[in-house]
Motif scaffolding. Structure first.
Motif, PDB file in Angstrom:
ATOM      1  N   VAL A 245       0.865  -1.179   0.000  1.00  0.00           N
ATOM      2  CA  VAL A 245       0.000   0.000   0.000  1.00  0.00           C
ATOM      3  C   VAL A 245       0.903   1.231   0.000  1.00  0.00           C
ATOM      4  N   GLU A 247       2.215   4.820   0.743  1.00  0.00           N
ATOM      5  CA  GLU A 247       2.081   5.858   1.765  1.00  0.00           C
ATOM      6  C   GLU A 247       3.207   6.862   1.578  1.00  0.00           C
ATOM      7  N   VAL A 251       6.230   2.366   0.067  1.00  0.00           N
ATOM      8  CA  VAL A 251       5.190   1.351  -0.043  1.00  0.00           C
ATOM      9  C   VAL A 251       5.268   0.486   1.208  1.00  0.00           C
ATOM     10  N   ARG A 252       4.114   0.351   1.884  1.00  0.00           N
ATOM     11  CA  ARG A 252       4.039  -0.432   3.112  1.00  0.00           C
ATOM     12  C   ARG A 252       3.634  -1.859   2.769  1.00  0.00           C
ATOM     13  N   ASN A 258       4.277  -4.572   8.185  1.00  0.00           N
ATOM     14  CA  ASN A 258       4.068  -3.185   7.753  1.00  0.00           C
ATOM     15  C   ASN A 258       5.379  -2.438   7.501  1.00  0.00           C
ATOM     16  N   SER A 260       8.222  -0.596   5.471  1.00  0.00           N
ATOM     17  CA  SER A 260       8.103   0.294   4.318  1.00  0.00           C
ATOM     18  C   SER A 260       9.375   0.270   3.477  1.00  0.00           C
ATOM     19  N   GLN A 272      -1.279   8.233  -3.273  1.00  0.00           N
ATOM     20  CA  GLN A 272      -1.362   7.849  -1.868  1.00  0.00           C
ATOM     21  C   GLN A 272      -2.522   6.873  -1.661  1.00  0.00           C
ATOM     22  N   GLY A 273      -2.262   5.793  -0.942  1.00  0.00           N
ATOM     23  CA  GLY A 273      -3.297   4.813  -0.648  1.00  0.00           C
ATOM     24  C   GLY A 273      -3.510   3.758  -1.720  1.00  0.00           C
ATOM     25  N   SER A 274      -2.785   3.859  -2.828  1.00  0.00           N
ATOM     26  CA  SER A 274      -2.951   2.878  -3.904  1.00  0.00           C
ATOM     27  C   SER A 274      -2.479   1.492  -3.460  1.00  0.00           C
ATOM     28  N   GLU A 275      -3.228   0.472  -3.864  1.00  0.00           N
ATOM     29  CA  GLU A 275      -2.797  -0.898  -3.646  1.00  0.00           C
ATOM     30  C   GLU A 275      -1.930  -1.325  -4.827  1.00  0.00           C
ATOM     31  N   LYS A 349      -2.926  -2.223  -9.806  1.00  0.00           N
ATOM     32  CA  LYS A 349      -3.903  -3.288  -9.571  1.00  0.00           C
ATOM     33  C   LYS A 349      -4.233  -4.051 -10.846  1.00  0.00           C
TER      34      LYS A 349
END
Length: 355
Positions: A245, A247, A251-252, A258, A260, A272-275, A349
């Motif tokens: 993900v 951030e 990427v986390r 978690n 990074s 931001q927030g993209s998978e 994705k």
């Protein structure tokens, strides 16, 4: 030497489209490999070039001539199949010269062509044997020689080594590469084995579900794949894929505590927030770097001068790590698997590469 062009080539069986508009240029003298999983359409495309399957749409050119409706015998091609298809009652000499005898060529011309093919393929001592007296590799060389004596403009190979054992496949790969170097003839070769594709090809065509996913040299596809499929298909062992993900500028990795990884090497970082999916090749761990994952080794595979460790983090997914110090690694051992974050690949994705 003769090149080929495919323009919007399609193949349908009733309502089912299996080749979905292929555009491809093959230069004279080029060794091109069609590679992909079973059912991707690579053999169908090869048979369309050979004239063994009708073209439902688009155009095929061999040289400057449109070949869609030309008889296979008039296309200037010769094909080597997966099965040897040798005549058991004929000698090697007779098998190799059969097509020329069928075409009513003069005996001295047939003898010259067969002897030249035997010299190149190192079959001279075997010319008077029958197929039952030959090894698998020798039979395959006879099948290649049978195609060679016709002096085609283009050689087509349809998974010719898949019936051989592993050691013989390696030997025959060398033979095919040597043949191409000596003849400087255009070759199109179909295989599902990406190692064969990487070692033989000037250019690889990666196919999936009737679509060409990417075309390029072996190292170009390895270093710079366009999508998740090509990245996972080219390279052995295959690339590791980790869910992430985005951030800020990192990427986390939820499945890895978690942790990074910085994304500073991307020209167009995702929102931001993209998978995303993060790709790390096993050999990236061997080189070390500023980023790392805490992992527990489960299995170590020793291959002599190189070892592969299979490790995971507390029940998460398994990763493959290439390592030069594999002799010192043990199952159950905790390690910090280091890598250079600039070497990771990031995919959105839909599976497309983010650069």
């Amino acid at each position: 030497m003769t090149g080929l062009k495919l323009r919007g080539v399609r193949k349908s069986y009733n309502a089912v489209e299996v080749i979905k508009g292929v555009d491809l240029d093959i230069a004279p003298g080029e060794f091109v490999v069609f590679v992909g999983p079973s059912g991707c359409g690579k053999s169908t495309l090869l048979r369309m070039i050979a004239g063994l399957e009708e073209i439902s749409g688009g155009d095929l050119f061999i040289g400057d001539k449109r070949m869609n409706d030309v008889d296979p015998a008039q296309r200037g091609i010769a094909m080597v199949f997966q099965s040897y298809a040798l005549y058991p009652h004929m000698t090697v000499r007779e098998n190799m010269g059969f097509a020329l005898r069928f075409a009513k060529k003069p005996k001295d011309e047939i003898a010259q062509a067969v002897n030249e093919a035997a010299r190149i393929l190192e079959l001279g001592p075997l010319l008077d044997r029958r197929p039952k007296d030959l090894s698998g590799g020798q039979r395959q060389r006879v099948a290649i020689g049978r195609a060679f004596v016709r002096h085609p403009d283009v050689f087509l190979f349809d998974e010719p080594l898949s019936n051989l054992d592993a050691e013989l496949r390696v030997h025959m790969r060398i033979e095919v590469a040597r043949l191409h170097k000596e003849l400087a003839t255009t070759i199109i070769y179909v295989t599902h084995d990406q190692v064969e594709a990487m070692t033989l090809a000037d250019k690889i065509v990666v196919m999936r579900a009737g679509v060409v996913e990417q075309v390029g040299s072996p190292l170009a596809l390895y270093d710079d794949p366009d999508n998740l499929f090509v990245a996972g298909f080219i390279g052995s062992p295959k690339m590791n894929f980790l869910a992430g993900v985005v951030e800020q500028d990192t990427v986390r990795l939820p499945e890895f505590g978690n942790q990074s990884i910085p994304l500073g090497h991307l020209t167009h970082p995702p929102a931001q927030g993209s998978e995303v999916t993060v790709g790390i090749r096993p050999e990236s761990f061997k080189r070390g770097g500023d980023a790392g994952l805490e992992l527990t080794i489960e299995i170590v595979e020793h291959l002599g001068n190189e070892s592969f460790a299979y490790a995971r983090q507390s029940g998460g997914q398994m990763l493959t790590l290439a390592t030069e110090n594999g002799r010192s690694l043990q199952p159950g051992q905790r390690i910090a698997a280091r890598f250079n974050p600039a070497q990771i690949m990031v995919f959105d994705k839909s599976g497309q590469r983010i650069r």
